[in-house]
Each structure stands twice: as structure tokens, then as C-alpha cells.
Design a protein around this motif. Structure first.
Motif, mmCIF file in Angstrom:
data_model
loop_
_atom_site.group_PDB
_atom_site.id
_atom_site.type_symbol
_atom_site.label_atom_id
_atom_site.label_comp_id
_atom_site.label_asym_id
_atom_site.label_seq_id
_atom_site.Cartn_x
_atom_site.Cartn_y
_atom_site.Cartn_z
ATOM 1 N N GLU A 220 4.145 47.293 124.719
ATOM 2 C CA GLU A 220 3.818 48.844 124.905
ATOM 3 C C GLU A 220 2.214 48.800 125.337
ATOM 4 O O GLU A 220 1.743 49.810 125.542
ATOM 5 N N GLU A 221 1.656 47.775 124.857
ATOM 6 C CA GLU A 221 0.104 47.893 124.847
ATOM 7 C C GLU A 221 -0.450 46.944 126.050
ATOM 8 O O GLU A 221 -1.611 46.881 126.243
ATOM 9 N N ALA A 222 0.513 46.354 126.975
ATOM 10 C CA ALA A 222 -0.134 45.388 127.797
ATOM 11 C C ALA A 222 -0.671 45.856 128.866
ATOM 12 O O ALA A 222 -1.572 45.387 129.740
ATOM 13 N N SER A 223 -0.231 47.003 129.641
ATOM 14 C CA SER A 223 -0.764 47.769 130.676
ATOM 15 C C SER A 223 -1.743 48.522 130.278
ATOM 16 O O SER A 223 -1.593 49.517 129.855
ATOM 17 N N ARG A 224 -3.067 48.059 130.862
ATOM 18 C CA ARG A 224 -4.618 48.714 130.422
ATOM 19 C C ARG A 224 -5.295 48.842 131.378
ATOM 20 O O ARG A 224 -6.418 48.566 131.592
ATOM 21 N N ILE A 304 -7.474 63.128 140.291
ATOM 22 C CA ILE A 304 -6.995 61.794 141.225
ATOM 23 C C ILE A 304 -5.993 60.918 140.300
ATOM 24 O O ILE A 304 -6.327 60.377 139.168
ATOM 25 N N SER A 305 -4.795 60.622 140.997
ATOM 26 C CA SER A 305 -3.857 59.532 140.453
ATOM 27 C C SER A 305 -4.451 58.365 141.115
ATOM 28 O O SER A 305 -4.237 57.999 142.235
ATOM 29 N N ALA A 306 -5.164 57.426 140.141
ATOM 30 C CA ALA A 306 -5.643 56.412 140.619
ATOM 31 C C ALA A 306 -4.549 55.308 141.037
ATOM 32 O O ALA A 306 -3.656 55.045 140.241
ATOM 33 N N HIS A 307 -5.018 54.236 141.780
ATOM 34 C CA HIS A 307 -4.035 52.748 141.898
ATOM 35 C C HIS A 307 -4.288 52.053 140.567
ATOM 36 O O HIS A 307 -3.099 51.969 139.939
ATOM 37 N N GLY A 308 -5.356 51.959 139.849
ATOM 38 C CA GLY A 308 -5.358 51.756 138.337
ATOM 39 C C GLY A 308 -4.429 50.576 138.020
ATOM 40 O O GLY A 308 -3.409 50.940 137.241
ATOM 41 N N SER A 309 -4.239 49.481 138.605
ATOM 42 C CA SER A 309 -3.412 48.302 138.278
ATOM 43 C C SER A 309 -3.595 47.689 136.886
ATOM 44 O O SER A 309 -2.818 47.204 136.362
ATOM 45 N N ILE A 338 -0.847 56.268 135.924
ATOM 46 C CA ILE A 338 0.422 56.215 135.490
ATOM 47 C C ILE A 338 0.893 54.774 135.183
ATOM 48 O O ILE A 338 2.069 54.482 134.659
ATOM 49 N N LYS A 339 0.286 53.888 135.861
ATOM 50 C CA LYS A 339 0.879 52.462 135.844
ATOM 51 C C LYS A 339 0.609 51.982 134.431
ATOM 52 O O LYS A 339 1.462 51.254 133.694
ATOM 53 N N SER A 340 -0.315 52.795 133.553
ATOM 54 C CA SER A 340 -0.289 52.237 132.079
ATOM 55 C C SER A 340 1.043 52.671 131.553
ATOM 56 O O SER A 340 1.552 52.207 130.205
ATOM 57 N N VAL A 341 1.739 53.535 132.156
ATOM 58 C CA VAL A 341 3.350 53.988 131.462
ATOM 59 C C VAL A 341 4.275 53.242 132.195
ATOM 60 O O VAL A 341 5.297 52.652 131.622
#
Length: 419
Positions: A220-224, A304-309, A338-341
Motif C-alpha cells: 500500500e505504500e509502494a506507489s510514491r 493538473i492530473s499529473a503523469h506522476g509515475s 492518482i497512480k499513487s492509488v
């Protein structure tokens, strides 16, 4: 110029079987990441993913449809059905003015891999035995089968297209729908993207380049994204489909409008298959072009909805692109990933993020970036850590960056007449 609006939204995502469950998941910032259950991932470096709890029968898919289609096609059919129902759209009588634009990065990789195991006797035979293959194997080979399935399901007889530009496929497919509306090739386009890449071969590919996270002990904490403790992205799966409709056509039938597509632009960096220029020039150029089409100043952006990989290279490249394109307004604009989720579902994620933008405009909420507890000092913008915010959003931007050098940006705006 003919204007295009969004009148329907459908989503299948990790932790969210439909549009509403998806929205609640991302607003609450609750990651849907867990150890991989689709296969035995114990030999791999990265053993976690954001998987969908998906039963095709729940979405009305028949046993025959399930038999002949890959999981990514089933995702597309389920989310498209939700979107069409949400739009209150009856497509039968005017199918010649209804099109399909579907994005996918890796297509039917599950079926192709599973069937290769069968026809090669688990890799023991170099000369495979086709007589053991499923009768629908060809449909798995060609990604166009997904667009064909949607066209047949909804009686769409205008252009049906598959867009495959890696991780920007989801934005680019909606961009193609926008062009079809503007060019008077269609009045309605069922547009979005789908991918189901959680397979041994896909996991091995990303392991090989060390792009995915090895933080398997706390899924659950891996996508940062944008966090100094990030170690790579988390693979995901899913789909989102939007009903993109010409404005006057939507008004004539009294359709509810989520937002208008204000602008869309794409660039290629011509630089490296997986590398990015640190100055963010091409992504910044795409963002600037999309804003110009929407006739917006950077100060007018509300979200802004980031790519944020969640990779160091991408997060810093993206931060540089925002500063380059938006100037001083970059520091004042709320951004989140939202890739964090829901993880990174490759070609599908761009459409999933556009669905989030449409819902954010309608509902006045900025989803947070989960797990952002120790920001990277070089990612010094407002990345909305941990907690959602209420805010009026008249204009939202989504940016995407894909292996191969693909860079895309799209602007959704509150309909001017409604505003």
C-alpha cells in the motif's frame, strides 16, 4: 469549429468496479495495491500490482463474449457500457455518426501469453502445434479486435480505431475522438483506453529495466510519486471510457455535460526509448499547445492530473515541464497523481486520469497524491499530499509521458454556457 463535450463516464479500476467506487477510492487516497494474485510472482523482482477485482458476468458480458475476448477487451466493454448508460445514449438509429476510439499499449497480452504456453507445451517445443490453440487466437493477436467489439456492441458504424502510443494511449485516443468531432466525421465517439498487463512477460520486461518498485513488503505504500522514498512505479490494470459528443448534438437530446474538451496536443522527444530530457521541453510544449487551443492563461488552471509515475526520472522531468509551460503559475496550481492509488495501467491510465478530471470538475474536489510524506526537494510544486481538497475547478489539465518519447496533454473545461 465544432465543439466536443463529455456526456458519459465509465471506469473499471483497481479498488473500483465502477465510476463511483473509483472516485471514492482516489478521493480517499486509499491505494489498491497488493501482492500479485494473477500468477505466481515469487521469482520476480517486483511482486506487487494494482489488480482489478473483476467478474465479467457482473457487467452483463455473456459466456460467449468472455470466451472470445481478452481481459483488456472485457474491461473496455464494461466501462463503455457504463459510459453509454451514463450518457443516456441510444446509438442504434444513428450508428453511422457514432465512432469508436480505443487506446491500448499492450493489447491482449494475457491471452497471447497463455496460448503460447499451450501451443509450445510450456516452451518445450520450438515448432508450436496450432491445433491446440483456442479458435479466437487471431482476435487476441490484433489489438483492433477491441474497437471492433465495441463497435459491434453499440452499433457504431463511423470510424473505429485503436490508438497505441504506449503510456499516452489513453489521452491520445480521446484526442483522436476530439478530431473526429471537429472534422465532422462523427457526432458521438465512444473513446477511452484499456490494458490488462499483469502477466509474467510484462512483469519480467519491467523488471529487466528496473522500472517497477521492489518494495514488496508494504504494497500500500509502494506507489510514491514525487516522494524522495520512491523506488519505481507499481504496475496496474483497468479501463476508462468516455462518451465524447458534439455539443449541439448533446444539447438537442438534453444530455448532461461533464465538461468540454478544450485542447489536446502531443509531441515526441526523438531522444531515447526510455530516457527523458531533463528540461521537460517536449512535454512543456504539448502543455502550452493544449492551453493555447483552450484559450487559457496558465493562471486559469484549477487542477493538473499529473503523469506522476513514481520514478525519479519522470517526476523531475514532469516538474520541469510544468515550470517551463506555466511559469510562475506552476507553483500556485494544485497537482496530484492518482497512480499513487490505482497504479500505472500503461495505455489505460491516461483515460482513467481524464475520467478523474471530468469528475473533479463536476464535483469540485482535487484527489490527493497518496504516500507523499517526504517530498523530493527537486519536485517542489504543490502535489496535494495525502488529503483531498475541495475547490471549484473550471479548467483541468492532464499530462502523460510514455516510453518511446511520447508526450501528451489535454485540457478539460467546465462548459462556458454552464459556467
Amino acid at each position: 469549429m465544432r465543439r466536443a463535450v463529455v456526456t458519459g463516464v465509465g471506469v473499471v479500476a483497481p479498488g473500483g468496479r465502477n465510476r463511483e467506487e473509483f472516485w471514492q477510492r482516489i478521493v480517499n487516497g486509499k491505494p489498491a495495491v497488493r501482492p500479485i494474485t494473477a500468477f505466481d510472482a515469487s521469482p520476480y523482482r517486483s511482486r506487487i500490482a494494482a489488480e482489478c477485482d473483476f467478474d465479467p458476468a457482473e457487467y452483463g458480458l455473456t459466456p460467449r463474449e468472455v470466451r472470445r475476448t481478452d481481459r483488456f477487451v472485457q474491461f473496455a466493454m464494461a466501462s463503455a457500457t457504463e459510459a453509454v448508460n451514463d450518457a443516456g445514449l441510444e446509438t442504434g438509429d444513428e450508428g453511422e455518426r457514432v465512432g469508436v476510439s480505443l487506446g491500448s499499449a499492450v493489447g491482449a497480452s494475457i491471452t497471447l501469453e497463455d496460448e503460447y504456453v499451450v501451443v509450445s507445451d510450456r516452451g518445450r517445443r520450438w515448432q508450436v502445434d496450432h491445433s491446440h490453440a483456442m479458435p479466437f487466437l487471431y482476435q487476441a493477436l490484433v489489438p483492433s479486435s477491441a474497437a471492433a467489439e465495441l463497435a459491434g456492441r453499440f452499433g457504431a458504424r463511423a470510424q473505429a480505431t485503436v490508438v497505441s502510443t504506449g503510456c499516452t494511449s489513453g489521452i491520445d485516443s480521446i484526442g483522436h475522438a476530439l478530431r473526429l468531432i471537429q472534422d465532422d466525421e462523427a457526432d458521438v465517439v465512444i473513446a477511452g483506453a484499456s490494458d490488462a498487463p499483469i502477466t509474467p512477460i510484462t512483469v519480467a520486461c519491467f523488471d529487466a529495466i528496473r522500472a517497477t518498485t521492489p518494495a514488496n513488503d508494504r504494497p500500500e505504500e509502494a506507489s510514491r510519486p514525487f516522494d524522495s522514498q520512491r523506488r519505481g512505479f507499481v504496475l496496474g490494470e483497468g479501463a476508462a471510457v468516455l462518451v465524447v459528443e458534439e455539443l449541439e448534438h448533446a444539447a438537442a437530446r438534453g444530455a448532461r455535460v461533464y465538461c468540454e474538451i478544450g485542447g489536446y496536443a502531443a509531441r515526441a522527444n526523438g531522444y531515447h526509448m526510455t530516457g527523458l530530457r531533463p528540461d521537460g521541453a517536449e512535454l512543456g510544449d504539448a502543455i502550452g499547445d493544449a492551453l493555447r487551443q483552450a484559450r487559457l492563461n496558465p493562471e486559469e488552471l484549477g487542477y493538473i492530473s499529473a503523469h506522476g509515475s513514481g520514478t525519479v526520472q519522470n517526476d523531475r522531468h514532469e516538474t520541469a515541464a510544468y515550470k517551463r509551460a506555466l511559469g510562475q503559475a506552476a507553483a500556485r496550481t494544485p497537482i496530484s497523481s492518482i497512480k499513487s492509488v490505482v497504479g500505472h495501467s500503461l495505455g489505460a491510465i491516461g483515460s482513467i486520469e481524464m475520467a478523474a478530471c471530468a469528475l473533479a470538475i463536476e464535483r469540485g474536489v482535487i484527489p490527493p497524491t497518496a504516500n507523499l510524506t517526504s517530498p523530493d526537494p527537486e519536485c517542489d510544486l504543490d502535489y496535494t499530499p495525502l488529503v483531498a481538497r475541495e475547490a471549484r475547478i473550471d479548467h483541468a489539465l492532464s499530462a502523460g509521458s510514455g516510453f518511446g518519447g511520447f508526450q501528451s496533454a489535454m485540457v478539460f473545461s467546465r462548459l462556458r454556457e454552464a459556467a
